[in-house]
Scaffold this motif. Sequence first.
Motif, PDB file in Angstrom:
ATOM      1  N   THR A  13       0.810  -1.212   0.000  1.00 50.41           N
ATOM      2  CA  THR A  13       0.000   0.000   0.000  1.00 50.41           C
ATOM      3  C   THR A  13       0.844   1.262   0.000  1.00 50.41           C
ATOM      4  O   THR A  13       0.491   2.252  -0.627  1.00 50.41           O
ATOM      5  CB  THR A  13      -0.923   0.002   1.235  1.00 50.41           C
ATOM      6  N   ASP A  14       1.983   1.265   0.684  1.00 49.31           N
ATOM      7  CA  ASP A  14       2.784   2.469   0.804  1.00 49.31           C
ATOM      8  C   ASP A  14       3.868   2.574  -0.260  1.00 49.31           C
ATOM      9  O   ASP A  14       4.740   3.441  -0.178  1.00 49.31           O
ATOM     10  CB  ASP A  14       3.430   2.546   2.192  1.00 49.31           C
ATOM     11  N   GLN A  15       3.847   1.728  -1.258  1.00 49.55           N
ATOM     12  CA  GLN A  15       4.862   1.825  -2.294  1.00 49.55           C
ATOM     13  C   GLN A  15       4.668   3.112  -3.075  1.00 49.55           C
ATOM     14  O   GLN A  15       3.559   3.514  -3.408  1.00 49.55           O
ATOM     15  CB  GLN A  15       4.769   0.621  -3.245  1.00 49.55           C
ATOM     16  N   ARG A  16       5.753   3.764  -3.410  1.00 50.84           N
ATOM     17  CA  ARG A  16       5.678   4.982  -4.213  1.00 50.84           C
ATOM     18  C   ARG A  16       5.281   4.609  -5.637  1.00 50.84           C
ATOM     19  O   ARG A  16       5.627   3.542  -6.135  1.00 50.84           O
ATOM     20  CB  ARG A  16       7.039   5.701  -4.214  1.00 50.84           C
ATOM     21  N   VAL A  17       4.568   5.508  -6.301  1.00 52.31           N
ATOM     22  CA  VAL A  17       4.163   5.251  -7.675  1.00 52.31           C
ATOM     23  C   VAL A  17       4.837   6.272  -8.573  1.00 52.31           C
ATOM     24  O   VAL A  17       5.110   7.399  -8.171  1.00 52.31           O
ATOM     25  CB  VAL A  17       2.625   5.333  -7.828  1.00 52.31           C
ATOM     26  N   SER A  18       5.095   5.868  -9.781  1.00 48.79           N
ATOM     27  CA  SER A  18       5.773   6.776 -10.706  1.00 48.79           C
ATOM     28  C   SER A  18       4.765   7.700 -11.351  1.00 48.79           C
ATOM     29  O   SER A  18       3.560   7.470 -11.315  1.00 48.79           O
ATOM     30  CB  SER A  18       6.494   5.957 -11.783  1.00 48.79           C
ATOM     31  N   GLY A  19       5.260   8.742 -11.986  1.00 44.44           N
ATOM     32  CA  GLY A  19       4.371   9.682 -12.653  1.00 44.44           C
ATOM     33  C   GLY A  19       3.947   9.224 -14.017  1.00 44.44           C
ATOM     34  O   GLY A  19       3.188   9.912 -14.692  1.00 44.44           O
ATOM     35  N   ARG A  20       4.445   8.092 -14.453  1.00 39.88           N
ATOM     36  CA  ARG A  20       4.097   7.593 -15.772  1.00 39.88           C
ATOM     37  C   ARG A  20       2.863   6.701 -15.679  1.00 39.88           C
ATOM     38  O   ARG A  20       2.733   5.903 -14.747  1.00 39.88           O
ATOM     39  CB  ARG A  20       5.273   6.802 -16.340  1.00 39.88           C
ATOM     40  N   ALA A  21       1.957   6.818 -16.643  1.00 37.25           N
ATOM     41  CA  ALA A  21       0.761   5.975 -16.638  1.00 37.25           C
ATOM     42  C   ALA A  21       1.164   4.509 -16.710  1.00 37.25           C
ATOM     43  O   ALA A  21       2.019   4.136 -17.504  1.00 37.25           O
ATOM     44  CB  ALA A  21      -0.135   6.340 -17.813  1.00 37.25           C
ATOM     45  N   PRO A  22       0.582   3.639 -15.883  1.00 36.07           N
ATOM     46  CA  PRO A  22       0.998   2.239 -15.857  1.00 36.07           C
ATOM     47  C   PRO A  22       0.492   1.413 -17.025  1.00 36.07           C
ATOM     48  O   PRO A  22       0.963   0.325 -17.248  1.00 36.07           O
ATOM     49  CB  PRO A  22       0.392   1.731 -14.548  1.00 36.07           C
ATOM     50  N   ALA A  23      -0.465   1.889 -17.762  1.00 35.32           N
ATOM     51  CA  ALA A  23      -0.999   1.119 -18.885  1.00 35.32           C
ATOM     52  C   ALA A  23      -1.704   2.065 -19.847  1.00 35.32           C
ATOM     53  O   ALA A  23      -2.076   3.185 -19.483  1.00 35.32           O
ATOM     54  CB  ALA A  23      -1.970   0.039 -18.390  1.00 35.32           C
ATOM     55  N   ALA A  24      -1.862   1.607 -21.083  1.00 37.66           N
ATOM     56  CA  ALA A  24      -2.502   2.443 -22.093  1.00 37.66           C
ATOM     57  C   ALA A  24      -3.915   2.819 -21.673  1.00 37.66           C
ATOM     58  O   ALA A  24      -4.656   2.001 -21.147  1.00 37.66           O
ATOM     59  CB  ALA A  24      -2.540   1.689 -23.422  1.00 37.66           C
ATOM     60  N   GLY A  25      -4.274   4.073 -21.896  1.00 35.31           N
ATOM     61  CA  GLY A  25      -5.617   4.537 -21.587  1.00 35.31           C
ATOM     62  C   GLY A  25      -5.787   5.084 -20.197  1.00 35.31           C
ATOM     63  O   GLY A  25      -6.845   5.618 -19.867  1.00 35.31           O
ATOM     64  N   LEU A  26      -4.744   4.965 -19.346  1.00 33.68           N
ATOM     65  CA  LEU A  26      -4.822   5.464 -17.984  1.00 33.68           C
ATOM     66  C   LEU A  26      -4.087   6.805 -17.887  1.00 33.68           C
ATOM     67  O   LEU A  26      -3.082   7.015 -18.554  1.00 33.68           O
ATOM     68  CB  LEU A  26      -4.211   4.464 -17.002  1.00 33.68           C
ATOM     69  N   PRO A  27      -4.551   7.716 -17.035  1.00 35.93           N
ATOM     70  CA  PRO A  27      -3.897   9.023 -16.910  1.00 35.93           C
ATOM     71  C   PRO A  27      -2.571   8.920 -16.171  1.00 35.93           C
ATOM     72  O   PRO A  27      -2.325   7.952 -15.435  1.00 35.93           O
ATOM     73  CB  PRO A  27      -4.914   9.835 -16.097  1.00 35.93           C
ATOM     74  N   ASP A  28      -1.720   9.949 -16.342  1.00 35.64           N
ATOM     75  CA  ASP A  28      -0.479   9.959 -15.572  1.00 35.64           C
ATOM     76  C   ASP A  28      -0.791  10.323 -14.125  1.00 35.64           C
ATOM     77  O   ASP A  28      -1.917  10.691 -13.774  1.00 35.64           O
ATOM     78  CB  ASP A  28       0.557  10.896 -16.195  1.00 35.64           C
ATOM     79  N   LEU A  29       0.215  10.218 -13.278  1.00 36.92           N
ATOM     80  CA  LEU A  29      -0.001  10.369 -11.844  1.00 36.92           C
ATOM     81  C   LEU A  29      -0.535  11.752 -11.478  1.00 36.92           C
ATOM     82  O   LEU A  29      -1.461  11.869 -10.663  1.00 36.92           O
ATOM     83  CB  LEU A  29       1.296  10.098 -11.087  1.00 36.92           C
ATOM     84  N   GLN A  30       0.041  12.802 -12.066  1.00 35.21           N
ATOM     85  CA  GLN A  30      -0.401  14.148 -11.710  1.00 35.21           C
ATOM     86  C   GLN A  30      -1.835  14.386 -12.133  1.00 35.21           C
ATOM     87  O   GLN A  30      -2.645  14.941 -11.378  1.00 35.21           O
ATOM     88  CB  GLN A  30       0.516  15.197 -12.353  1.00 35.21           C
ATOM     89  N   ALA A  31      -2.184  13.926 -13.334  1.00 32.56           N
ATOM     90  CA  ALA A  31      -3.559  14.102 -13.816  1.00 32.56           C
ATOM     91  C   ALA A  31      -4.537  13.333 -12.933  1.00 32.56           C
ATOM     92  O   ALA A  31      -5.620  13.829 -12.592  1.00 32.56           O
ATOM     93  CB  ALA A  31      -3.668  13.644 -15.262  1.00 32.56           C
ATOM     94  N   LEU A  32      -4.165  12.125 -12.553  1.00 24.92           N
ATOM     95  CA  LEU A  32      -5.032  11.322 -11.690  1.00 24.92           C
ATOM     96  C   LEU A  32      -5.219  11.992 -10.332  1.00 24.92           C
ATOM     97  O   LEU A  32      -6.340  12.076  -9.813  1.00 24.92           O
ATOM     98  CB  LEU A  32      -4.449   9.928 -11.508  1.00 24.92           C
ATOM     99  N   THR A  33      -4.128  12.478  -9.746  1.00 25.01           N
ATOM    100  CA  THR A  33      -4.202  13.128  -8.433  1.00 25.01           C
ATOM    101  C   THR A  33      -5.099  14.355  -8.495  1.00 25.01           C
ATOM    102  O   THR A  33      -5.940  14.576  -7.616  1.00 25.01           O
ATOM    103  CB  THR A  33      -2.798  13.517  -7.952  1.00 25.01           C
ATOM    104  N   ASP A  34      -4.927  15.173  -9.543  1.00 28.75           N
ATOM    105  CA  ASP A  34      -5.763  16.365  -9.699  1.00 28.75           C
ATOM    106  C   ASP A  34      -7.229  15.989  -9.880  1.00 28.75           C
ATOM    107  O   ASP A  34      -8.131  16.614  -9.306  1.00 28.75           O
ATOM    108  CB  ASP A  34      -5.287  17.196 -10.895  1.00 28.75           C
TER     109      ASP A  34
END
Length: 342
Positions: A13-34
């Motif tokens: 659960t506490d693993q850091r996530v990268s800012g790159r989208a993990p799969a096609a069609g998914l938003p990047d980290l900043q867009a998802l957070t916003d």
Amino acid sequence: MADLRRVTKPAPTDQRVSGRAPAAGLPDLQALTDGLARALGDGDAGCPVSVLNREPVLYPGWTPVEVVTCRFADRSVRRLLCKYGSPVRAAAYGHRGGVPYEAAVYQQVLGALKLSSAAFYGTYEDAATGATWLFLEYLHGSFRLRDVEGAAPLGLAAAWIGRFHAAAQQHLAPDGWRTLLRNYDEGYYRGWLARTAAFAEPLQGRFPWLPRFQQRYERFMAPLLDAPETAIHGEYYLKNVLVRDGRVYPIDWESAAIGAGEIDLASITEHWPPDIVRQCQLEYGRARWPDGPPAEFECTLAAARLYLHFRWLGDRAELTNRPKNYWRFEEMQHLAERLGLI
């Protein structure tokens, strides 16, 4: 939200996530957070949220989906199912409404009823793409009904949809859900029958009764059009029903509509042995009509089963003419003979 096969092994659960989208069609980290901050917050200020983990999932359908673990300002941690709708979505001749429509169903229909369902957290419209993102409760530990052994959960699903139809019927006031939900009217049914007949024209030598059936479509539609209207799921199949701790949670409400409730019962019992189907009919009847089903119930249910066949045979020509789908024509003939249509 479901017992979905994961693309990658879930991280702590506490693993850091990268800012790159993990799969096609998914938003990047900043867009998802916003997007999460806007959807879960109050107004433009949003809600402080941190994304701790993202788990892309293989999900049956066209829509990218992932499970996101979030930490909020109060330090609470939640897991959400995030569904990313496309601004351009095949509507299946008016049968499906896309993610924005599904979000409205979760918020306005399921939110008004005291039945088990995934909690609605909010939506966000991505300005860059025009896509709608839907955020729902992730139902950890649930299983799709198609993956559960035994027929007992099928009875639970039949009873759930019976209660849903009974409760929903009370909300179909002129100013209520009628302005939200699409309606299964005569034109809707006629369209599916016409497409099935057109797509199946090369098969008329094999199924010569099809033209006669098409000529008598009014008699087929009558039981469905005369049945008491209620809100229906529209694709109430095993893959769209989750079970957890003995409770039922239907998902994927893009095809919700106003129509005959028997359509959902016909969907959930398709392919099952007669004794199990009869038990599901009893469970459904007890839940929807405690004093007993109406006299026309069996006839309406037969018409609903007939509708399901030409709904799927009228979807795409290449599927209509595929030999493995010929069983639908055979079932259609049996039901049409039973209803005196051919």
